[in-house]
Design a protein around this motif. Structure first.
Motif, PDB file in Angstrom:
ATOM      1  N   ALA A  47      64.563  -5.263  20.380  1.00 27.90           N
ATOM      2  CA  ALA A  47      64.104  -6.017  21.550  1.00 27.90           C
ATOM      3  C   ALA A  47      62.647  -5.679  21.866  1.00 27.90           C
ATOM      4  O   ALA A  47      61.842  -6.571  22.164  1.00 27.90           O
ATOM      5  N   LEU A  48      62.309  -4.386  21.781  1.00 28.04           N
ATOM      6  CA  LEU A  48      60.925  -3.962  22.043  1.00 28.04           C
ATOM      7  C   LEU A  48      59.976  -4.547  21.003  1.00 28.04           C
ATOM      8  O   LEU A  48      58.916  -5.080  21.334  1.00 28.04           O
ATOM      9  N   LEU A  49      60.375  -4.417  19.722  1.00 26.56           N
ATOM     10  CA  LEU A  49      59.529  -4.930  18.642  1.00 26.56           C
ATOM     11  C   LEU A  49      59.407  -6.440  18.728  1.00 26.56           C
ATOM     12  O   LEU A  49      58.330  -7.006  18.493  1.00 26.56           O
ATOM     13  N   ALA A  51      59.601  -8.294  21.467  1.00 35.24           N
ATOM     14  CA  ALA A  51      58.723  -8.651  22.584  1.00 35.24           C
ATOM     15  C   ALA A  51      57.255  -8.507  22.193  1.00 35.24           C
ATOM     16  O   ALA A  51      56.406  -9.275  22.636  1.00 35.24           O
ATOM     17  N   ALA A  52      56.972  -7.511  21.355  1.00 36.12           N
ATOM     18  CA  ALA A  52      55.591  -7.263  20.940  1.00 36.12           C
ATOM     19  C   ALA A  52      55.197  -8.090  19.721  1.00 36.12           C
ATOM     20  O   ALA A  52      54.036  -8.057  19.298  1.00 36.12           O
ATOM     21  N   GLY A  53      56.173  -8.801  19.135  1.00 38.34           N
ATOM     22  CA  GLY A  53      55.885  -9.582  17.934  1.00 38.34           C
ATOM     23  C   GLY A  53      55.588  -8.708  16.731  1.00 38.34           C
ATOM     24  O   GLY A  53      54.755  -9.049  15.881  1.00 38.34           O
ATOM     25  N   LEU A  54      56.281  -7.568  16.652  1.00 36.97           N
ATOM     26  CA  LEU A  54      55.987  -6.586  15.598  1.00 36.97           C
ATOM     27  C   LEU A  54      57.111  -6.469  14.567  1.00 36.97           C
ATOM     28  O   LEU A  54      57.211  -5.452  13.883  1.00 36.97           O
ATOM     29  N   THR A  82      56.265   3.566  19.862  1.00 39.14           N
ATOM     30  CA  THR A  82      54.884   3.990  19.593  1.00 39.14           C
ATOM     31  C   THR A  82      54.074   2.828  19.014  1.00 39.14           C
ATOM     32  O   THR A  82      52.914   2.617  19.379  1.00 39.14           O
ATOM     33  N   ARG A  83      54.701   2.050  18.112  1.00 36.78           N
ATOM     34  CA  ARG A  83      54.019   0.864  17.559  1.00 36.78           C
ATOM     35  C   ARG A  83      53.690  -0.137  18.665  1.00 36.78           C
ATOM     36  O   ARG A  83      52.627  -0.747  18.674  1.00 36.78           O
ATOM     37  N   VAL A  84      54.650  -0.283  19.587  1.00 30.82           N
ATOM     38  CA  VAL A  84      54.482  -1.235  20.695  1.00 30.82           C
ATOM     39  C   VAL A  84      53.317  -0.813  21.592  1.00 30.82           C
ATOM     40  O   VAL A  84      52.471  -1.626  21.979  1.00 30.82           O
ATOM     41  N   VAL A  85      53.270   0.504  21.889  1.00 33.45           N
ATOM     42  CA  VAL A  85      52.199   1.031  22.752  1.00 33.45           C
ATOM     43  C   VAL A  85      50.849   0.917  22.047  1.00 33.45           C
ATOM     44  O   VAL A  85      49.836   0.574  22.676  1.00 33.45           O
ATOM     45  N   THR A  86      50.855   1.183  20.754  1.00 37.16           N
ATOM     46  CA  THR A  86      49.616   1.080  19.968  1.00 37.16           C
ATOM     47  C   THR A  86      49.070  -0.348  20.003  1.00 37.16           C
ATOM     48  O   THR A  86      47.862  -0.571  19.949  1.00 37.16           O
TER      49      THR A  86
END
Ligand code: MG
Length: 155
Positions: A47-49, A51-54, A82-86
């Motif tokens: 879900a986090l990835l 939302a960030a399109g990652l 961490t990828r999302v924050v980056t």
């Protein structure tokens, strides 16, 4: 604001610990998987990835990679975040539904919220975890496995 959805399912297997949302739940069987098979952590990470399109955790942490064998999925969740924050996003809130016929998930929801919040350095109040059965229907109803749906909001 960005919204992502994550879904995961794992099959029950003998000789495995049942880990959901970073919490070891007493049960006769655990979930099969390359990592610790924590479907709650996996769905939230997706879900986090999302939302960030990652992408997704299957791509970031492939199950063909021996590094992730029996991995603590809260570490995978942290690495995904961490990828999302980056990418300059910040976690706001998540809502998670765990669908399992048994064991009873409800008594472990509070501990899951704390463990997941710890992984994302946020407050347990920002992470909702709800438990459902599948009313005896289908593969979940037969106790073959567990499914999890997660929605996450980033800003
Ligand atoms: Mg998974």
């Amino acid at each position: 604001m960005r919204v992502g959805i994550g879904y995961d399912s794992h099959r029950f297997a003998d000789g495995r610990k049942l880990i959901l949302g970073g919490v070891a739940i007493p049960h006769a069987r655990g979930l099969a998987g390359h990592s610790d098979a924590d479907a709650v952590a996996h769905a939230l990470a997706d879900a986090l990835l999302g939302a960030a399109g990652l992408g997704d955790i299957g791509t970031l942490f492939p199950d063909t990679d021996p590094r992730w064998r029996d991995a603590d999925s809260l570490e995978l969740l942290k690495a995904a975040y961490t990828r999302v924050v980056t990418a300059h996003h910040r976690f706001v809130q998540a809502d998670i539904t765990v669908i399992a016929e048994q064991p009873k998930i409800g008594p472990h929801v509070g501990a899951m919220r704390e463990r997941l919040a710890g992984a994302l350095a946020t407050a347990p109040s920002a992470i909702s975890v709800k438990a459902k059965t599948n009313e005896g229907m289908g593969w979940i109803g037969k106790g073959e496995g567990v499914a999890v749906i997660a929605v996450a909001v980033l800003e």
